[in-house]
Design an enzyme around this catalytic site. Structure first.
Site, short mmCIF file in Angstrom:
data_model
loop_
_atom_site.label_atom_id
_atom_site.label_comp_id
_atom_site.label_asym_id
_atom_site.label_seq_id
_atom_site.Cartn_x
_atom_site.Cartn_y
_atom_site.Cartn_z
N ASP A 64 0.81 -1.42 -0.01
CA ASP A 64 -0.05 -0.15 0.23
C ASP A 64 0.82 1.15 0.19
O ASP A 64 0.35 2.37 -0.43
CB ASP A 64 -0.73 -0.02 0.95
CG ASP A 64 -0.28 0.13 2.56
OD1 ASP A 64 -0.31 -0.48 2.88
OD2 ASP A 64 -0.73 -0.09 3.58
N HIS A 65 1.93 1.23 0.82
CA HIS A 65 3.07 2.13 0.32
C HIS A 65 3.37 2.84 -0.86
O HIS A 65 3.68 3.90 -1.32
CB HIS A 65 3.65 2.15 1.53
CG HIS A 65 3.29 2.09 2.59
ND1 HIS A 65 2.20 1.85 3.87
CD2 HIS A 65 4.05 3.57 4.40
CE1 HIS A 65 2.07 2.36 4.98
NE2 HIS A 65 3.01 3.04 5.13
N ASP A 119 3.96 -0.41 12.12
CA ASP A 119 3.40 0.87 11.17
C ASP A 119 3.09 1.55 12.78
O ASP A 119 2.53 0.85 13.60
CB ASP A 119 2.13 0.61 10.32
CG ASP A 119 1.79 2.11 9.65
OD1 ASP A 119 2.42 1.89 8.73
OD2 ASP A 119 2.01 2.57 10.37
N ARG A 379 -0.20 13.48 9.94
CA ARG A 379 0.85 14.15 10.16
C ARG A 379 1.44 14.90 9.42
O ARG A 379 0.93 14.75 8.32
CB ARG A 379 2.32 13.04 10.35
CG ARG A 379 1.96 11.65 11.32
CD ARG A 379 3.67 11.30 11.07
NE ARG A 379 2.91 10.25 12.00
CZ ARG A 379 3.32 8.82 12.51
NH1 ARG A 379 4.37 8.43 11.24
NH2 ARG A 379 3.02 8.09 13.33
N SER A 538 7.02 7.68 13.76
CA SER A 538 6.61 6.78 12.56
C SER A 538 7.20 5.37 12.86
O SER A 538 7.78 5.71 13.79
CB SER A 538 7.52 6.58 10.94
OG SER A 538 8.09 5.79 10.58
N ARG A 540 9.49 3.00 11.30
CA ARG A 540 10.40 2.72 10.14
C ARG A 540 12.14 2.20 10.93
O ARG A 540 12.77 3.65 11.45
CB ARG A 540 10.31 4.22 9.16
CG ARG A 540 11.12 5.17 9.74
CD ARG A 540 10.96 5.82 8.30
NE ARG A 540 9.38 6.65 7.61
CZ ARG A 540 9.54 7.70 7.62
NH1 ARG A 540 9.79 8.32 7.71
NH2 ARG A 540 7.17 7.86 7.97
#
Ligand code: MIC
Ligand code: SF4
Length: 649
Positions: A64-65, A119, A379, A538, A540
């Protein structure tokens, strides 16, 4: 003493430790989710762990990203994820199916369960009464391998909702109000548990908007009870058999309470560049707007598109505005289409983008230079949506729609009055369209699945154990609320390197100081100095792993955000906090520091020597003794390997 919703669900999932304030807790994880931007690394890590099959009830990998696919890199990542899923027992949600959090809420999340996702907006599923937590990819890989997820027992805050929202005020305004009150650090170490008579007036997608953006407060997760509203959502998804009722007992205790009268709220907006810079829309009304974007995992549900179409139907987007819509899922597209809402948006002049994160993460649709972009996303960090001069304001779909028509920031109540618009009312139908044909189930013959790795998928980097003494230069000194978007930017230029740490490390701190990677390498590594809430945002893990490969040994900060702190430990970077905040002020970029790592012991303060200034600072590490072992070993995978060697396992 009765129990609250959080304690009830935690109580059935404790694998290690006890439900005591501040205690370390090992939580059994029922479900996991990963997505294509964090998932390739999580899958490389899962492969390195060496387990044949995921051990969870459900594990889903979402595409999806990174859907721009400007060359072979993104599609190679997607193919790799699909192969790993087939081989190891995950469900693969293909590109086009929608945004992980929206799709998970529709098809998999269930009340009473636990979900760990790579996520930070995984807590979206809290809207259905699930404990859903965001974490780094390695923690999710370990959960897929059946390991409990470790966390410090958070404080539980009751958010008591009374009344009902007035017309054209929506769930986004509820969470913006929470952010206005407690700020981007206000939820750190806490759970936001919603309840009270006002909760019953909010549908599951509205609840999910609130729990989703709880991530912006730093909260570990946010959660609603599971009640008749939850049952209704599961019914429309054809999943009513998964419903269980979960309510807080009347005498349940909380660490603190926030009271919100829904009827007292008005449309709000968060100004650049933090989600807690919240003011009423009417204070900024008239601000010229260049761009409006509907979508993201916060506001891309059927309810949201219908709320936007309520304004846009039969009208035209203002000529100065570039408007776009990224639907949350195929279900949203199909239902929005059946109700004519998609056509209403398109006729009004809204650009229909695909069901993906898209503009939220700077994958296209960047704002123009100095442009004002109103977005329904969660964000608005510096540079997040494409470049650092774009000014992103966070708003509800109602504010976005009214402003798209007006060409200026507009209170939707005013526009509704001018147009004579009836209030928007959302009611779920008996059933929503369910199309599960883009979920690929695990292979029945895993032994036969060949994993295809494109040339951009680099092996997991080798991380060496740390020396007994850490010595180096302060490579960069930054202020408060530094986000992972500052540390490791995303966007169309950088996201294609998520599977390639040597390449992505060239962009570390790009929006703050583009010379950082070269300076770090030339200095043979060193330290970073940060203010409060370092690493917010995030999940990440690249924001820890990439600096680590550039030689960063420790981060000294006033405080850390939860997920980033765990990621630092996982990849062998020592997090350090100042005992005396004035020491932060005295430290300069370029100062040479040293500290002994071999003698550190959990809670005990220790000395960091500033060799340049000839001074000493008393510091602590916010991590546990076991985490220190992990850091000394050079990261969690090394540490697990050493333990295996020791036990002969
Ligand atoms: C985000 O919203 O910042 C992201 C992109 O979804 C991240 C995950 C990532 O960086 O891939 C998150 O929220 O954790
Ligand atoms: Fe995707 Fe944006 Fe949600 Fe992150 S916040 S998961 S980028 S839609």
């Amino acid at each position: 003493m009765g129990k609250n919703v959080t304690e009830k669900i935690l109580g059935t999932h404790v694998a290690e430790g006890e439900l005591k304030p501040g205690a370390r807790l090992g939580l059994k994880i029922d479900q996991t989710l990963i997505q294509d931007a964090t998932g390739t690394m999580a899958c490389l890590e899962f492969e390195a762990i060496g387990i044949d099959r995921v051990q969870t009830e459900v594990s889903v990998t979402y595409t999806d990203h990174n859907l721009i696919q400007a060359d072979y890199r993104n599609p190679d990542d997607h193919r790799y994820l699909q192969d790993v899923a087939a081989k190891y027992g995950m469900i693969c949600s293909l590109a086009g199916n929608g945004i992980c959090h929206q799709v998970h809420l529709e098809r998999f999340a269930r009340p009473g369960g636990t979900l760990l996702g790579s996520d930070s907006h995984t807590p979206t599923a809290g809207g259905i009464g699930m404990i859903a937590i965001g974490a780094g990819g390695l923690d999710v890989a370990l959960a897929m391998a059946g390991e409990p997820f470790t966390l410090g027992m958070p404080k539980i805050v009751r958010v008591e909702l009374s009344g009902a929202l007035l017309p054209f005020v929506s769930a986004k305004d509820v969470i913006l109000e929470v952010l206005r009150r407690i700020g981007v650090k206000g939820g750190v170490g806490k759970v936001l548990e919603y309840g009270g008579p006002g909760a019953a007036s909010l549908s599951v997608p509205e609840r999910a908007t609130i729990t989703n953006m709880g991530a912006e407060t730093g909260a570990t997760f946010s959660i609603f009870p599971s009640d008749e509203v939850t049952l209704r959502w599961l019914k429309v998804q054809g999943r009513e058999s998964q419903w269980v009722e979960i309510a807080a007992d009347a005498d349940a205790a909380y660490d603190s309470t926030i009271e919100i009268d829904l009827a007292s709220l008005e449309p709000l907006v968060a100004c650049p560049f933090q989600p807690d810079k919240v003011v009423p829309v009417r204070e900024l009304a008239g601000l010229p707007v260049d761009q409006v974007m509907f979508g993201s995992c916060t506001n891309s549900s059927l309810r949201d598109i219908l709320a936007a179409a309520h304004f846009l139907k039969g009208r035209a987007v203002h000529p100065r505005v570039d408007a776009g819509f990224s639907p949350g899922s195929r279900q949203v597209i199909l239902e929005g289409n059946d109700r004519g809402a998609i056509a209403d948006l398109v006729r009004a002049g809204v650009r229909l983008l695909e069901a993906s994160c898209g503009p939220c993460i700077g994958m296209g649709f960047a704002p123009p230079t100095e442009g004002v972009s109103l977005r329904t996303i969660n964000r608005n960090f510096l540079g997040r949506c494409g470049h650092s001069t774009g000014k992103v304001y966070l708003v509800s779909p109602e504010v976005a729609a009214a402003s798209a028509l007006a060409g200026v920031l507009k209170d939707p109540r005013d526009l509704a009055a001018e147009l004579g618009l009836e209030p928007f009312v959302f009611d779920l139908p008996e059933r929503l369209v369910v199309e599960d044909n883009r979920f690929i189930m695990p292979s029945p013959a895993p032994g036969e699945v060949e994993i295809r790795r494109g040339p951009n998928i680099a092996p997991f980097p080798e991380l060496k154990a740390l020396p007994p003494e850490l010595e180096g230069t302060v490579l960069l000194k930054v202020g408060d609320d530094i986000t992972t978007d500052h540390i490791m930017p995303a966007g169309a230029k950088v996201l294609p390197f998520r599977s390639n740490i040597p390449e992505i490390s060239k962009y570390v701190f790009e929006v703050v100081d583009p010379t950082f990677p070269d300076r770090a390498k030339a200095a043979g590594g060193g330290f970073i100095v940060g203010g409060a809430n370092y690493g917010q945002g995030s999940s990440r893990e690249h924001a820890a792993l990439a600096p680590r490969t550039l030689g960063v040994k420790a981060v000294l900060a006033k405080s850390f955000a939860r997920i980033h702190l765990a990621n630092l430990v996982n990849f062998g970077i020592l997090p350090v906090v100042f005992e005396n905040p004035a020491d932060y002020d005295a430290l300069g970029q370029g100062d040479v520091l040293s500290l002994r790592l071999d003698t550190l012991a959990g809670e005990e303060p220790f000395v960091v020597t500033n060799r340049t200034k000839g001074t000493e600072m008393s510091c602590r590490t916010p991590v546990e003794a076991e985490d220190l072992e992990i850091i000394r070993a050079g990261g969690r995978l090394n540490w697990a390997g050493t333990k295996k060697g020791q036990t002969g396992a």
